[in-house]
Design a protein around this motif. Structure first.
Motif, PDB file in Angstrom:
ATOM      1  N   LEU A 143       0.849  -1.308   0.202  1.00 13.22           N
ATOM      2  CA  LEU A 143       0.247   0.049  -0.187  1.00 13.22           C
ATOM      3  C   LEU A 143       0.857   0.885  -0.025  1.00 13.22           C
ATOM      4  O   LEU A 143       0.459   2.079  -0.707  1.00 13.22           O
ATOM      5  CB  LEU A 143      -0.868   0.164   1.200  1.00 13.22           C
ATOM      6  CG  LEU A 143      -1.931   1.364   1.528  1.00 13.22           C
ATOM      7  CD1 LEU A 143      -3.213   1.174   0.668  1.00 13.22           C
ATOM      8  CD2 LEU A 143      -2.711   1.012   2.806  1.00 13.22           C
ATOM      9  N   ARG A 144       1.803   1.260   0.159  1.00 10.98           N
ATOM     10  CA  ARG A 144       2.858   2.174   0.922  1.00 10.98           C
ATOM     11  C   ARG A 144       3.788   2.310  -0.780  1.00 10.98           C
ATOM     12  O   ARG A 144       3.192   4.024  -0.995  1.00 10.98           O
ATOM     13  CB  ARG A 144       4.165   2.607   2.269  1.00 10.98           C
ATOM     14  CG  ARG A 144       5.310   3.601   1.869  1.00 10.98           C
ATOM     15  CD  ARG A 144       4.071   4.370   2.743  1.00 10.98           C
ATOM     16  NE  ARG A 144       4.587   5.457   3.666  1.00 10.98           N
ATOM     17  CZ  ARG A 144       4.949   6.275   2.793  1.00 10.98           C
ATOM     18  NH1 ARG A 144       4.522   6.274   2.216  1.00 10.98           N
ATOM     19  NH2 ARG A 144       5.763   7.694   3.585  1.00 10.98           N
ATOM     20  N   PRO A 148       1.560   7.504  -3.236  1.00 15.22           N
ATOM     21  CA  PRO A 148       1.399   7.726  -4.291  1.00 15.22           C
ATOM     22  C   PRO A 148       0.139   8.218  -5.426  1.00 15.22           C
ATOM     23  O   PRO A 148      -0.246   8.811  -5.770  1.00 15.22           O
ATOM     24  CB  PRO A 148       2.941   8.691  -4.594  1.00 15.22           C
ATOM     25  CG  PRO A 148       3.338   7.687  -3.898  1.00 15.22           C
ATOM     26  CD  PRO A 148       2.647   6.710  -3.365  1.00 15.22           C
ATOM     27  N   GLU A 149       0.209   7.368  -5.894  1.00 19.80           N
ATOM     28  CA  GLU A 149      -1.277   7.851  -7.087  1.00 19.80           C
ATOM     29  C   GLU A 149      -2.345   7.244  -6.773  1.00 19.80           C
ATOM     30  O   GLU A 149      -3.283   8.421  -7.580  1.00 19.80           O
ATOM     31  CB  GLU A 149      -0.432   6.081  -8.206  1.00 19.80           C
ATOM     32  CG  GLU A 149       0.848   5.784  -8.672  1.00 19.80           C
ATOM     33  CD  GLU A 149       0.740   6.785 -10.003  1.00 19.80           C
ATOM     34  OE1 GLU A 149      -0.186   7.463 -10.205  1.00 19.80           O
ATOM     35  OE2 GLU A 149       1.320   7.669 -10.319  1.00 19.80           O
ATOM     36  N   ILE A 150      -2.480   6.937  -5.732  1.00 22.27           N
ATOM     37  CA  ILE A 150      -3.759   6.067  -5.424  1.00 22.27           C
ATOM     38  C   ILE A 150      -4.286   7.871  -4.347  1.00 22.27           C
ATOM     39  O   ILE A 150      -5.400   8.790  -5.037  1.00 22.27           O
ATOM     40  CB  ILE A 150      -3.665   5.865  -3.829  1.00 22.27           C
ATOM     41  CG1 ILE A 150      -3.292   4.202  -4.478  1.00 22.27           C
ATOM     42  CG2 ILE A 150      -5.159   5.855  -3.085  1.00 22.27           C
ATOM     43  CD1 ILE A 150      -3.550   3.392  -3.212  1.00 22.27           C
ATOM     44  N   ALA A 153      -4.888  10.092  -7.612  1.00 26.03           N
ATOM     45  CA  ALA A 153      -5.475   9.933  -8.264  1.00 26.03           C
ATOM     46  C   ALA A 153      -6.915  11.030  -7.897  1.00 26.03           C
ATOM     47  O   ALA A 153      -7.847  11.590  -7.846  1.00 26.03           O
ATOM     48  CB  ALA A 153      -6.072   8.472  -8.939  1.00 26.03           C
ATOM     49  N   ALA A 154      -7.136   9.988  -6.649  1.00 29.16           N
ATOM     50  CA  ALA A 154      -7.902  10.949  -5.334  1.00 29.16           C
ATOM     51  C   ALA A 154      -8.402  12.777  -5.069  1.00 29.16           C
ATOM     52  O   ALA A 154      -9.284  12.812  -5.440  1.00 29.16           O
ATOM     53  CB  ALA A 154      -7.626   9.837  -4.053  1.00 29.16           C
ATOM     54  N   ARG A 155      -7.194  12.872  -5.586  1.00 33.84           N
ATOM     55  CA  ARG A 155      -7.232  14.125  -5.104  1.00 33.84           C
ATOM     56  C   ARG A 155      -7.960  14.978  -7.102  1.00 33.84           C
ATOM     57  O   ARG A 155      -8.431  16.198  -6.388  1.00 33.84           O
ATOM     58  CB  ARG A 155      -5.641  14.628  -4.966  1.00 33.84           C
ATOM     59  CG  ARG A 155      -5.434  15.097  -3.448  1.00 33.84           C
ATOM     60  CD  ARG A 155      -4.768  15.891  -2.987  1.00 33.84           C
ATOM     61  NE  ARG A 155      -3.802  15.378  -2.074  1.00 33.84           N
ATOM     62  CZ  ARG A 155      -4.464  16.296  -0.700  1.00 33.84           C
ATOM     63  NH1 ARG A 155      -5.357  16.745  -1.131  1.00 33.84           N
ATOM     64  NH2 ARG A 155      -3.761  15.508   0.466  1.00 33.84           N
TER      65      ARG A 155
END
Length: 261
Positions: A143-144, A148-150, A153-155
Motif C-alpha cells: 500500500l505504501r 502516491p498514485e492513489i 488520483a483521489a485528489r
C-alpha cells in the motif's frame, strides 16, 4: 476468498428473514474453514449452480465482510504486527486513510486509477455497504508503494477539482471531442469485424467494458466518420448494438480459455 452480492440486494429493502435477500461467498475447500463458516453462519446453504455459499439476510454482506476480516487478521498475525510497526515508524498521513481494528480503511472519491491500484494490493477488499476499502496491516508495504498514485488520483477526482477542470475545458477542442465521444457511446453501437462476429446475447469485452450484444445490423461502418472513436476500424466492420449486462450474467461469465487474436 470472494464475496458477491445477490441480485436481490439491489431491490428495495427486503425483510431480514426474506430468503431472497443475502450474499454469496466462495472459498477454497478446507474442513476447518468450512466448520468455522457453518458455526458463524448456521443458516448458510450451498448453491451448487453458483459454486458458492448463500448467506440469507439483508446484512449478510456486512456480516460476511466482518468474518473475512477476522480470518485475515488470524491468518498471519506476525505479518500484521510487522505491518503495524512499519506504519508506526513511517506512517501515511492522508485524509483518505484511517486506522481500523484489523487494518486500514480507505475512502476516496471514485477513480478508476484508485480501484486499479487497490486491487493490486494483496488482501484488499471493497465493502459495498460502507463504501470503503479494507487493507490489512500485512499489506502495508504494498500500500505504501502505491499510495502516491492513489492519493494523486483521489485528489484529481474531488468534486471541486473536477468542477475546476470542467470550467477550464469549456469551449475548448478537448470538451467538444469529449461531448462527441459521449454522444457516440449513448448510441449503444460498436464496430465489429464482419469475418469474426462475437456471439449474440452473451457478455463480451469491448473498449467500453463488458457488454451484451443484442443485434448485428449488418450496416457497414464508415471509417472516415468514426475513426476518432474507434481506432483501427475498417470498411470491413459492421455495426452491432449492445446493452449493459445484468448482475446474473456477469456472475455466470468466465474468461475465455484461449486469448483473443
Amino acid at each position: 476468498m470472494t464475496e458477491t452480492k445477490s441480485r436481490a440486494d439491489h431491490d428495495e429493502a427486503p425483510a431480514e428473514d426474506d430468503p431472497k435477500s443475502g450474499a454469496d461467498i466462495a472459498f477454497p475447500y478446507d474442513r476447518m474453514t468450512v466448520e468455522q463458516f457453518r458455526k458463524r453462519f448456521p443458516r448458510a446453504r450451498w448453491n451448487d449452480a453458483r459454486k458458492a455459499w448463500f448467506v440469507p439476510g439483508r446484512t449478510a454482506s456486512r456480516r460476511i465482510g466482518r468474518w473475512l476480516a477476522e480470518l485475515e487478521a488470524e491468518a498471519d498475525a506476525h505479518a500484521d504486527a510487522k505491518g503495524r510497526d512499519a506504519f508506526t515508524f513511517d506512517p501515511i498521513d492522508s485524509p483518505y486513510l484511517e486506522l481500523g481494528k484489523a487494518g486500514f480503511r480507505i475512502r476516496t472519491p471514485y477513480s478508476k486509477t484508485v480501484v486499479d491500484e487497490l486491487r493490486q494490493v494483496p488482501f484488499s477488499r471493497w465493502d459495498g455497504d460502507l463504501r470503503i476499502w479494507h487493507v490489512p496491516f500485512r499489506s502495508y508495504e504494498d500500500l505504501r508503494r502505491r499510495w502516491p498514485e492513489i492519493e494523486a488520483a483521489a485528489r484529481r477526482n474531488e468534486p471541486e477539482e473536477r468542477r475546476r477542470r470542467a470550467e477550464e475545458r469549456k469551449g475548448t477542442e478537448q470538451e467538444i471531442r469529449s461531448r462527441l465521444r459521449s454522444a457516440e457511446r449513448k448510441r449503444h453501437r460498436y464496430p465489429l469485424p464482419s469475418d469474426d462476429l462475437p456471439p449474440i446475447g452473451r457478455p463480451v469485452a469491448v473498449a467500453y467494458g463488458i457488454v451484451v450484444l443484442t443485434e448485428i445490423s449488418g450496416e457497414l461502418v464508415d471509417p472516415d466518420v468514426v475513426a476518432d472513436f474507434y481506432p483501427g476500424v475498417t470498411e470491413d466492420h459492421v455495426w452491432g448494438h449492445w446493452r449493459v449486462p445484468t448482475l446474473e450474467e456477469l456472475v455466470r461469465t468466465w474468461p475465455a480459455k484461449m486469448p483473443s487474436g
